[in-house]
Scaffold this active site. Structure first.
Site, PDB file in Angstrom:
ATOM      1  N   GLU A  36       0.829  -1.207   0.000  1.00 47.31           N
ATOM      2  CA  GLU A  36       0.000   0.000   0.000  1.00 47.31           C
ATOM      3  C   GLU A  36       0.867   1.264   0.000  1.00 47.31           C
ATOM      4  O   GLU A  36       0.485   2.305   0.528  1.00 47.31           O
ATOM      5  CB  GLU A  36      -0.952  -0.028   1.199  1.00 47.31           C
ATOM      6  CG  GLU A  36      -1.944  -1.181   1.127  1.00 47.31           C
ATOM      7  CD  GLU A  36      -2.796  -1.343   2.371  1.00 47.31           C
ATOM      8  OE1 GLU A  36      -3.662  -2.233   2.365  1.00 47.31           O
ATOM      9  OE2 GLU A  36      -2.604  -0.594   3.356  1.00 47.31           O
ATOM     10  N   HIS A  96      -4.921   3.442   4.110  1.00 47.64           N
ATOM     11  CA  HIS A  96      -4.681   2.134   3.518  1.00 47.64           C
ATOM     12  C   HIS A  96      -5.276   2.123   2.117  1.00 47.64           C
ATOM     13  O   HIS A  96      -5.825   3.111   1.648  1.00 47.64           O
ATOM     14  CB  HIS A  96      -5.334   1.041   4.377  1.00 47.64           C
ATOM     15  CG  HIS A  96      -4.671   0.805   5.693  1.00 47.64           C
ATOM     16  ND1 HIS A  96      -3.896  -0.300   5.957  1.00 47.64           N
ATOM     17  CD2 HIS A  96      -4.682   1.531   6.840  1.00 47.64           C
ATOM     18  CE1 HIS A  96      -3.448  -0.240   7.198  1.00 47.64           C
ATOM     19  NE2 HIS A  96      -3.910   0.862   7.764  1.00 47.64           N
ATOM     20  N   GLU A 120      -9.594   3.719   3.423  1.00 50.18           N
ATOM     21  CA  GLU A 120      -9.174   2.823   2.342  1.00 50.18           C
ATOM     22  C   GLU A 120      -9.260   3.562   1.004  1.00 50.18           C
ATOM     23  O   GLU A 120     -10.340   3.799   0.471  1.00 50.18           O
ATOM     24  CB  GLU A 120     -10.058   1.573   2.318  1.00 50.18           C
ATOM     25  CG  GLU A 120     -10.019   0.762   3.607  1.00 50.18           C
ATOM     26  CD  GLU A 120      -8.784  -0.133   3.702  1.00 50.18           C
ATOM     27  OE1 GLU A 120      -7.975  -0.135   2.749  1.00 50.18           O
ATOM     28  OE2 GLU A 120      -8.639  -0.819   4.733  1.00 50.18           O
TER      29      GLU A 120
END
Length: 395
Positions: free
Chosen positions: A165, A306, A365
């Site tokens: 990531e 993330h 995310e």
């Protein structure tokens, strides 16, 4: 950019000469007493660099200053040994050049070497940005925290908890450069002036929590025992694109004592490219450093970036404070990301932070697709995340 103190100078006069907010100059010179300047002292002016200029026929300091939209006094300050009445054709002088565009390029496969080089460049140009090492990775790389701002409200961001990531580090670094630029140029981002944030908020940022893992994903296994161990964990494959863990095969975001036992029961029981929570909580130096940082600074809110899914996880075991809902709704409004309160996952940094500090914590995310997300998604991800960066400071 450095200038030498003359008789009668003050940091306030430098602020006026270079049109840079006074607190940025004060914070760029932490060892200087603003009320006791001494002739010959060196003062750093943020957001400027020196450019050499060759004198042409007919040049005067007035013409040079007018042409470059700078003050004559600014020219005097950066040319202390030059007599402006005796300029000679071919002579070179310094011109203070304001930085008006971003200077780093995180739109690429962004590894630890690039991160440290960019932080060095930014630190030289914007010395009010504080840097320190909060710990070291398994392989001894610096875990770098930067701080920007003077406010009592401490807002924390982090990126690259997971190796593949790494694009989260790129996105964070792009905002850092944009924020520093806006501060020194008295500019807005999305219509908001940034300097009030500087006074009200201290940003604590760890751009890359797992530098060993990022290097592994982007550059392959290192020489020596750590590289050999990673190859063994990876089943002998040299393709580490699916590697999520640190160099020892421990998932750093499964390392925190917040229902860790539940994760340990259902996740891999030994080092793996992903999801192994370790043999106990907080066994890895990267996780320990992040836990100690939270304990030291008492974040007002925490955002862990993330990938992927365009969702924001914000609850844990009903321990999150009521204001977390208001904050996540604003994050959702400015980004389009979906807020999700609970998910069947534990032992993450956000989970532990909410549990132990009872303050708002968020796992954001970024992007959509299959990890690692391609750098071609950078601009779309950045534009959606930009609103979250800003909202985390004002709400």
């Amino acid at each position: 950019m450095d200038v030498q103190v003359r008789g009668g100078d003050s940091l306030w006069s430098y602020s006026n000469t270079f049109n840079v907010p006074l607190p940025l100059i004060i914070n760029s010179n932490p060892t200087i007493n603003p009320s006791m300047l001494s002739i010959g002292q060196t003062i750093q002016i943020p957001g400027y660099r020196l450019q050499r200029y060759t004198i042409l026929q007919g040049d005067t300091f007035y013409k040079i200053a007018t042409r470059n939209r700078i003050s004559i006094d600014g020219l005097f300050l950066v040319n202390p040994g030059v007599n402006p009445k005796e300029l000679q054709i071919g002579q070179t002088v310094n011109i203070p050049k304001r930085i008006t565009t971003t200077i780093i390029n995180p739109r690429q496969n962004y590894d630890f070497k690039m991160l440290t080089a960019d932080l060095e460049v930014l630190g030289q140009l914007y010395p009010f940005m504080r840097r320190r090492t909060i710990g070291h990775s398994v392989m001894g790389k610096d875990l770098i925290e930067i701080q920007i701002g003077n406010g009592d409200k401490i807002v924390h961001w982090n990126g690259a908890f997971h190796a593949y990531e790494w694009i989260t580090t790129s996105v964070i670094m792009e905002f850092i450069n944009t924020y520093l630029l806006a501060l020194t140029n008295n500019e807005t981002i999305r219509g908001r002036f940034m300097f009030p944030f500087y006074d009200q908020v201290t940003l604590s940022i760890v751009p890359m929590v797992d530098p060993d893992g990022v290097e592994l994903v982007l550059n392959g296994p290192p020489d020596g025992s750590y590289g050999e161990e990673a190859l063994q964990i990876n089943g002998g494959s040299t393709d580490f694109s699916g590697w999520k863990a640190n160099i020892r095969g421990v998932d750093l975001n499964n390392q925190f004592p917040a229902n860790w036992e539940i994760e340990a029961e259902r996740k891999p029981k030994q080092p793996a490219p992903r999801d192994f929570p370790g043999y106990a909580p907080l066994t890895e130096p990267e996780s320990v450093a992040m836990a100690e940082l939270a304990g030291e600074l008492n974040f007002e809110k925490m955002l862990a970036f993330h990938t992927q899914g365009e969702v924001i996880y914000w609850g844990f075991e009903n321990l999150e404070p009521p204001r977390a809902r208001e904050i996540v709704n604003e994050f959702s409004r400015v980004s389009g990301y979906e807020p999700i309160r609970y998910v069947d996952s534990f032992a993450g940094y956000k989970d532990w932070f909410v549990q132990d500090f009872r303050e708002p914590g968020f796992t954001v995310e970024l992007g959509q697709g299959i990890n690692p997300l391609p750098i071609t998604q950078f601009d779309e991800i950045y534009q959606k995340t930009l609103g979250i960066f800003l909202a985390s400071m004002y709400i």
